[in-house]
Design an enzyme around this catalytic site. Structure first.
Site, PDB file in Angstrom:
ATOM      1  N   GLU A  77     -10.469  -2.353  18.005  1.00  0.00           N
ATOM      2  CA  GLU A  77     -10.863  -2.156  16.618  1.00  0.00           C
ATOM      3  C   GLU A  77     -12.266  -2.710  16.406  1.00  0.00           C
ATOM      4  OE1 GLU A  77      -7.704  -3.989  14.282  1.00  0.00           O
ATOM      5  OE2 GLU A  77      -6.196  -3.293  15.703  1.00  0.00           O
ATOM      6  N   GLU A  92      -8.424  -1.501   5.328  1.00  0.00           N
ATOM      7  CA  GLU A  92      -7.190  -2.277   5.317  1.00  0.00           C
ATOM      8  C   GLU A  92      -7.427  -3.524   4.472  1.00  0.00           C
ATOM      9  OE1 GLU A  92      -5.689  -3.286   9.212  1.00  0.00           O
ATOM     10  OE2 GLU A  92      -4.504  -4.951   8.451  1.00  0.00           O
TER      11      GLU A  92
END
Ligand SMILES: *[C@@H]1O[C@H](CO)[C@@H](O)[C@H](O)[C@H]1NC(C)=O
Ligand SMILES: *[C@@H]1O[C@H](CO)[C@@H](O)[C@H](O)[C@H]1NC(C)=O
Length: 430
Positions: free
Chosen positions: A234, A345
């Site tokens: 990520e 997120e």
């Protein structure tokens, strides 16, 4: 695209490589002290103080030069062969690779533009550059201090995601999705074999209601099974008061090879990522950030797999190849990724029993469009012949579209893009 089954059917029955299992154990024994949540240093026992000091000595390597950034960070220029990766027993004899064998090319190829042109178009850089540079053969590492470690729920958890849930589009079990209050607004592709992904990400500084919440915008390179043995790489930007002690927008990366359980961490906070670049520090603030109805800034992130060695490389902007995650860290990603996700997120701790007002993206809904809502543009994936391609059949996912939403589109300039984000708590999200 019908079901989530695609990912499961790609699971292979074979056992995980020994390296991964060994790494998990090694990670566990390395740090084992737990301290009470956010204690002041005076309330620590001498044993705990010693543990924190030992942990800091492990993280902070001897610096050839240290740079004090205007945001309060200290950036240590550490000799490239002294970086945290080389504490890993599997990397003791690793010959560092100073450049990738291949660089994916294709759509929106910006390699043809002159360096001057590139810098004019993409002025986003890191704040600490105002105070100095790291010499050749060193890498810049954000120094971890005592307070950084003490803000974590335990020394062991510092630099790692809390047992988080993963954006799991189209899950049959919605209960799984919202565990731990993680919420997403993402676009994704699955059902193929992917060898990397790229996007240009609008940069903002979302407001975080509680210090133990965060807001991030990133891409995910995924393989394996959610909640079990997920492999994930990520990278993007994040605001995380708990991790960094402030509300600045920072460049970050993360990796795990076991669904966030025993392996992996942010940035260089464990052994894993091998950095080769002396200009960009993982975890350091990026500047400037976009303002509502005003100047917009974005960063490009590319992660791709070197077909020769199998390592996963990361590039920031057009100019900075940062380094690589060695192939042996992963099981599924040792071969290829089975899913790519892009988006935001946040953590919602439901302060005072209501939805958090922590913002995602710009804090505004996708409908508002350019200059107001945050975007990802020029979404691309890397195919098996190492070319960048437009993703096919992009899906979207959000748990609560009244809190944070996502809207995709495509055009000639921006290729596949989406606007995403939202304010959190509002009349449609209580
Ligand atoms: C970049 O240059 C190469 C070689 O000169 C060319 O084939 C390619 O089309 C160019 N790409 C763009 C986007 O202009
Ligand atoms: C971060 O932002 C919150 C509000 O969003 C504020 O209460 C807090 O003081 C800020 N923290 C720092 C270190 O600036």
């Amino acid at each position: 695209m019908e079901s989530w089954g695609g990912l499961h059917s790609l699971r292979r029955g074979k056992a995980r490589p020994l390296a991964v299992i060994f790494y998990a154990l090694w990670g566990f024994v390395a740090v084992s002290v737990a301290c009470a949540s956010s204690p002041s240093s005076s309330s620590l026992s001498s044993k705990q103080k010693l543990q924190v000091q030992k942990h800091l000595r492990r993280l902070n390597k001897p610096a050839l030069k240290s740079i004090k950034s205007p945001d309060g960070d200290v950036i240590d220029c550490v000799h490239i062969s002294d970086q945290p990766a080389f504490d890993h027993p599997f990397l003791k004899d690793h010959k560092i690779q100073m450049r990738p064998n291949y660089h994916p090319e294709g759509l929106f190829d910006e390699n043809n533009v002159s360096t001057e042109g590139k810098r004019r178009r993409n002025p986003v850089t890191q704040l600490w550059h105002l105070s100095g540079k790291c010499p050749e053969n060193t890498i810049p590492i954000r120094r971890t201090d005592k307070d950084d470690v003490l803000r974590a729920s335990s020394v062991k958890r510092y630099g790692r995601k809390q047992h988080r849930t993963i954006p799991q589009p189209k899950s049959a079990d919605p209960g799984l999705i919202n565990q731990g209050g993680h919420q997403h607004a993402i676009a994704y592709v699955d059902g193929g074999k992917y060898y990397g992904a790229k996007a240009t990400i609008n940069v903002w500084e979302p407001k975080i209601e509680r210090p133990n919440e965060f807001s991030l915008s990133q891409l995910w390179i995924l393989g394996g099974t959610f909640g079990e043995d997920l492999n994930s790489i990520e990278a993007g930007w994040q605001v995380s008061p708990e991790l960094y002690g402030d509300n600045n927008t920072r460049l970050f990366s993360y990796w795990t090879s076991d669904a966030y359980q025993a392996t992996g961490c942010y940035n260089l906070l464990c052994s894993g990522f091998i950095q080769i670049n002396n200009e960009i520090a993982m975890g350091a603030s990026i500047s400037p950030v976009s303002a509502y109805r005003n100047s917009q800034y974005d960063i490009s992130i590319l992660v791709w797999k070197d077909p020769n060695e199998g390592h996963w490389w990361m590039q920031f902007g057009d100019d900075y190849v940062l380094g690589y995650w060695p192939s042996f860290l992963f099981s599924y990603l040792g071969d290829s990724a089975s899913m790519i996700e892009w988006g935001g997120e946040v953590v919602n701790t439901e302060p005072s029993g209501e939805h958090t007002s922590t913002q995602m993206g710009s804090g505004h809904f996708p409908e508002e469009g350019f200059g107001k809502a945050s975007y990802f543009r020029n979404l691309q994936v890397v195919d098996s012949s190492n070319n960048l391609r437009a993703p096919k059949e992009i899906g979207t996912f959000t748990e609560l579209s009244g809190c944070y939403d996502v809207q995709t589109g495509s055009n000639a300039d921006w290729g596949h893009y989406f606007y995403y984000g939202g304010p959190g708590r509002n009349p449609k999200c209580a």
